[in-house]
Design a protein around this motif. Structure first.
Motif, PDB file in Angstrom:
ATOM      1  N   GLU A 266      38.142  29.227  29.528  1.00 22.85           N
ATOM      2  CA  GLU A 266      39.465  29.772  29.833  1.00 22.85           C
ATOM      3  C   GLU A 266      40.291  29.741  28.542  1.00 22.85           C
ATOM      4  O   GLU A 266      40.965  30.713  28.200  1.00 22.85           O
TER       5      GLU A 266
ATOM      6  N   ASP B 151      34.722  34.214  49.023  1.00 21.16           N
ATOM      7  CA  ASP B 151      36.041  34.838  49.129  1.00 21.16           C
ATOM      8  C   ASP B 151      36.085  36.193  48.439  1.00 21.16           C
ATOM      9  O   ASP B 151      36.700  37.151  48.944  1.00 21.16           O
TER      10      ASP B 151
ATOM     11  N   LEU C 139      39.517  36.199  35.874  1.00 25.81           N
ATOM     12  CA  LEU C 139      39.262  35.515  37.149  1.00 25.81           C
ATOM     13  C   LEU C 139      37.922  34.794  37.063  1.00 25.81           C
ATOM     14  O   LEU C 139      36.936  35.378  36.612  1.00 25.81           O
ATOM     15  N   TRP C 140      37.903  33.527  37.449  1.00 26.92           N
ATOM     16  CA  TRP C 140      36.616  32.847  37.611  1.00 26.92           C
ATOM     17  C   TRP C 140      36.113  33.067  39.028  1.00 26.92           C
ATOM     18  O   TRP C 140      36.837  32.775  39.986  1.00 26.92           O
TER      19      TRP C 140
ATOM     20  N   SER D 155      48.248  33.376  34.749  1.00 26.32           N
ATOM     21  CA  SER D 155      47.382  32.522  35.569  1.00 26.32           C
ATOM     22  C   SER D 155      45.934  32.910  35.363  1.00 26.32           C
ATOM     23  O   SER D 155      45.622  34.019  34.948  1.00 26.32           O
TER      24      SER D 155
ATOM     25  N   PRO E  10      43.116  32.509  37.755  1.00 29.26           N
ATOM     26  CA  PRO E  10      42.710  32.032  39.076  1.00 29.26           C
ATOM     27  C   PRO E  10      41.200  31.810  39.217  1.00 29.26           C
ATOM     28  O   PRO E  10      40.417  32.320  38.408  1.00 29.26           O
ATOM     29  N   ARG E  11      40.833  31.031  40.216  1.00 33.15           N
ATOM     30  CA  ARG E  11      39.425  30.835  40.575  1.00 33.15           C
ATOM     31  C   ARG E  11      39.246  31.271  42.017  1.00 33.15           C
ATOM     32  O   ARG E  11      40.115  31.028  42.842  1.00 33.15           O
ATOM     33  N   MET E  12      38.127  31.875  42.267  1.00 34.78           N
ATOM     34  CA  MET E  12      37.859  32.372  43.610  1.00 34.78           C
ATOM     35  C   MET E  12      36.396  32.127  43.914  1.00 34.78           C
ATOM     36  O   MET E  12      35.550  32.330  43.048  1.00 34.78           O
TER      37      MET E  12
END
Lengths: 584, 584
Positions: free
Chosen positions: A252, A277, A424-425, A269, A271-273
């Protein structure tokens, strides 16, 4: 000395200086009594002027003979232009030429060397050295260089060591996509070119190297899709004594650094998902989250009415398309045709217009009243003015179809902005993937990926449900990298090979050295790899990786400029103890 | 989180801190009531202490079970050592362990993981991942990383762009040493791995890229001498609109930068010497100039006396060996035996002792009086106390023999100091080299090297006399790089190919793309390449490049760790449309 200055640096502060420049003749405007020529090099363009009053006759003659792409060296005096060009840094001045030497001539190039060229892709590839003279290509290569510099800077500052791993490695039967390299010194034996330095970086962790990286070429001999190359470049990394969290944080940091230094973009940001999801919300394991249009699952509100198509479906799912309620019948029909194309494969599409006045009008008004449709709007997040598009059927297929529609509409609506970046992770990938043809499971990432703690037992009962310590970095809907925490235990690695259908002998023949290494104190470790070609293209705001590779190959894996691959001598084959199976 | 600190950073300022460390157990001293263990990672060693009074019993038990190279994570308190070790940064403290977790066990390693190991080269290569845990190997790899960083930093700051060139290129019949790569998609056709990116960097110059560099793997499938590798790394560079002087200046700058940043050494002078002078003064095109012992040619003073051996010789040449006049008869006989060994090949050696008292005593006193010998002393620069060694015979052979003797004696006398650096440009190399077996000339550097201006005509009359715009950088008697100003004219390139024995068809088949490129405005250009492996080894003050490569191959081109190359599947061969000529 061929030049005192380059063609991009002279300006009003240089007036009256005598300068020497070298470069290519980009353009000549011959008005008879006065001739202007644009001289171009890597750094810019400087206008040269020759005129009857001030320029000696023989230089005038030479100037008249100049053709496009001639290489010349000139000496002259910097003077102020009468008609200035505010669009280029050198636009205030020109150079009155007092001496000129043609260093090399040029045939008329097969396409124009300008930002917008008249040359098609094929001809530009054949004469790639001329294509590279064009600003867009040249700038892409310089851009790539800058990205690589910043990657190395960031990782080195973080304590990573760049270690070169070998290119001539072991061929494995599993490696159906290995390029192999016959050895002359070891007759009848072959090296393979690495698909990635995976096992070597793991061995470096066993060797205590702790934080490794490398910007490295990798090779894959497979049918090429439009934007793949048989050789490609990875930013390859590995760390020891780390958990997933440590790795995500470092990379990151790298991604933030690149966006900041290269694009001047500060990412808010990161984010992680979870994979689950991502599939549920976007139908895709690499969702573009720069815009909304999240999936709304409508089974609960759309089934058990009288619409058989939905009742029979495993999944009914929709998206709200912003501002598209005004689409005409014709536009909507075209959209339905689009989802029915074989590349997408949907059977049809149900739509709801959520009109600006708050009224709702759907293609299934026969089965659903406006209370029903208001529920749909709520679930898909539609607002007045939006169009709700609904697909149904098999869950996995429908998600994939709706994802395709989502991306297509976002592109059409201009929601995929080149200079907006949303990383995005995606985490918690499944460990295994079912090959529907063979009915066998294979490793989704690779056989060295570790399962989530405590899930090993599931391997026997429900292999598809086992989650891995595996993660992908997604940027603007593109996977730019991925990695995992690895197995570092010989027994667990053996178990994994067994579940992947390797016999103990096969496992030993292919990866014995790694399993042997694990017996001598392998530390916990993990890592990831970024695809540099793709990363650079996305950072550059473009789609095609080929535009960021100096000498790319075409879709058949050919370098059309040098004409490779090509047949080799009988003699050379013989020395390698080889012959062609079928003479071609 | 596996660690709060690494094993190299704790000291007295950390006393009483609770810390978590992870690493390998390097050593255990079990005194029963107290146990010490050295915990090692990439950064250093920290001493752990367990004792019966303060350490819980189960932790004591675990400590007793620790073996060498076990991977453990511990938590504990930093305390002051009673018996300090001033030799390591952490030698003032130890960590009283309060929690321990064995992360992985280890078999007893096949050799000791210490600076001085008991393992021979073969076993260390097989278990290279264990070898890398040893400080000397680990430090070499980190050193290499630092050199590469400084190379990139310097060249980038100088405006060079790193451009990746392809690895899958065209095989040329000339490339007898090419590794070839069969293509699956283009049946019966082969790529080759580059022996260098030579043609691509020239095409980048045609493309206007101006200043290019790349740290890049190159490949050569040839019989390996002791210290060669089938894959090796080059710092590859090219510049356009430059003369030889510009290139030498840039890479003198790079070399100075590396010596300064990496070794803290400021180089005073950066001399240039012609190839002819190097051969005359040192018998070698890569002379070590850290010490004198220049050749003195004695023909004028030693011939036409009655010593037939000298009278028949094309060349009589000597060196003064400092302080060696005191050599005993036995020592001198041993030296004569040394020059007579087949590897050197001299028939014999004449010597003169220039004694400390000024007297002269030679092995040819029968033919030469002390006035003669005083002349020899003057010509070879001998001072009282020196030994003059004289060889004679065919000029080229004798020079080579005396060069070997000079290097041997300098090594014995300790004149080749690891931390003294004396760079040297050797310039004006011959363009062509006579192959004594075939009687044909071939390019000494490569076929793209340009002759000195005005010497083209000599190609027809006296090819061996033509000098090239070619140069080598020599450091401490090792060639670390070389390059040339290239031909940039289609016609001159065609002439060169003709003189090298290529038919026009052969030239076109192999290098048509380059000659075609030259028709579209090729600028004057030139460049050079440094061998990174060798450069790093020399900067590291060592001889063997293998010690600076993470996973080197042995003299048969094998990676003994992974066992490559190796046979491949029949199936795989078939897919490549290949079969073995003779089944092995």
């Amino acid at each position: 000395m061929y030049r005192s200055h380059n063609c991009g640096e002279l300006n009003l502060s240089d007036i009256n200086k005598e300068v020497t420049l070298s470069g290519w003749v980009a353009k000549v405007r011959d008005k008879g009594f006065v001739i202007w020529a644009d001289l171009r090099d890597r750094y810019g363009i400087t206008q040269l002027i020759f005129d009857e009053e001030r320029t000696p006759k023989e230089i005038m003659e030479t100037a008249k003979g100049l053709g496009r792409e001639f290489v010349v060296q000139i000496t002259g005096t910097v003077i102020e232009r009468t008609s200035k060009n505010p669009n280029i840094p050198t636009g205030q001045i020109e150079v009155l030429v007092t001496a000129i030497k043609v260093l090399n001539q040029s045939l008329v190039p097969p396409f124009t060397i300008e930002d917008q060229t008249d040359g098609g892709e094929d001809i530009r590839m054949k004469y790639r050295y001329l294509d590279i003279r064009r600003n867009p290509v040249k700038e892409n290569l310089i851009f790539r260089h800058k990205v690589a510099i910043e990657v190395r800077k960031y990782l080195s500052d973080e304590g990573f060591i760049e270690v070169e791993t070998p290119y001539l490695i072991k061929s494995t039967p599993e490696g159906a996509r290995d390029f192999v390299v016959p050895s002359r010194m070891n007759e009848g034996q072959f090296y393979a070119l690495p698909q990635s330095p995976q096992t070597f970086k793991q061995l470096l962790m066993v060797g205590g190297m702790d934080k490794y990286f490398q910007i490295v070429k990798c090779f894959r001999d497979e049918d090429l899709r439009a934007d793949r190359q048989p050789e490609f470049t990875q930013i390859d990394c590995e760390m020891a004594f780390v958990e997933q969290e440590d790795i995500l944080n470092v990379f990151e940091g790298l991604t933030r650094h690149l966006l900041q230094e290269i694009k001047g973009v500060t990412v808010d940001s990161f984010p992680r998902m979870t994979y689950d999801d991502a599939m549920k919300k976007y139908g895709n394991d690499k969702p573009d989250i720069r815009f909304g249009m999240e999936f709304g699952e409508l089974n609960a509100v759309a089934q058990h009415k009288e619409f058989g198509v939905f009742n029979d479906a495993e999944l009914v799912v929709g998206i709200a398309v912003p501002g598209a309620a005004t689409y005409t019948r014709k536009e909507i029909d075209a959209l339905i045709d689009w989802v029915r194309r074989p590349q997408v494969g949907a059977k049809g599409m149900v739509y709801v217009k959520y009109n600006a006045d708050g009224s709702l009008k759907s293609s299934v008004d026969k089965f659903y009243d406006s209370n029903d449709l208001a529920e749909w709007a709520k679930i898909t997040g539609a607002k007045p003015g939006d169009l709700i598009c609904v697909l149904s059927g098999d869950a996995n297929k429908t998600r994939t179809q709706l994802s395709a529609l989502r991306m297509e509409l976002a592109t059409r609506l201009g929601l995929r902005k080149n200079n907006e970046f949303a990383p995005l992770w995606v985490i918690d990938f499944p460990l295994l993937e079912l090959d529907e043809e063979t009915g066998h499971y294979h490793a989704m990432h690779h056989p060295f990926t570790s399962p989530k703690p405590g899930q090993l037992a599931l391997l026997d009962t429900d292999p598809g449900a086992v989650k891995a310590n595996a993660y992908d970095l997604v940027l603007n809907g593109n996977e730019i990298g991925g990695g995992s925490i690895r197995i570092h235990d010989t027994d667990m690695q053996a178990t994994m090979f067994k579940h992947l259908g390797f016999s103990p002998e096969e496992a030993k023949a292919q990866f014995g050295f790694l399993m042997e290494a694990f017996k001598y104190g392998a530390p916990p470790h993990g890592g990831l790899a970024f695809g540099l070609d793709r990363l650079v293209a996305i950072l550059g705001g473009q789609e095609t990786i080929r535009d960021f590779i100096a000498f790319p190959k075409n879709n058949s894996g050919r370098d059309v400029m040098i004409d490779a691959p090509s047949p080799i001598d009988e003699e050379q084959l013989k020395e390698l103890n080889l012959k062609l199976n079928i003479s071609l």
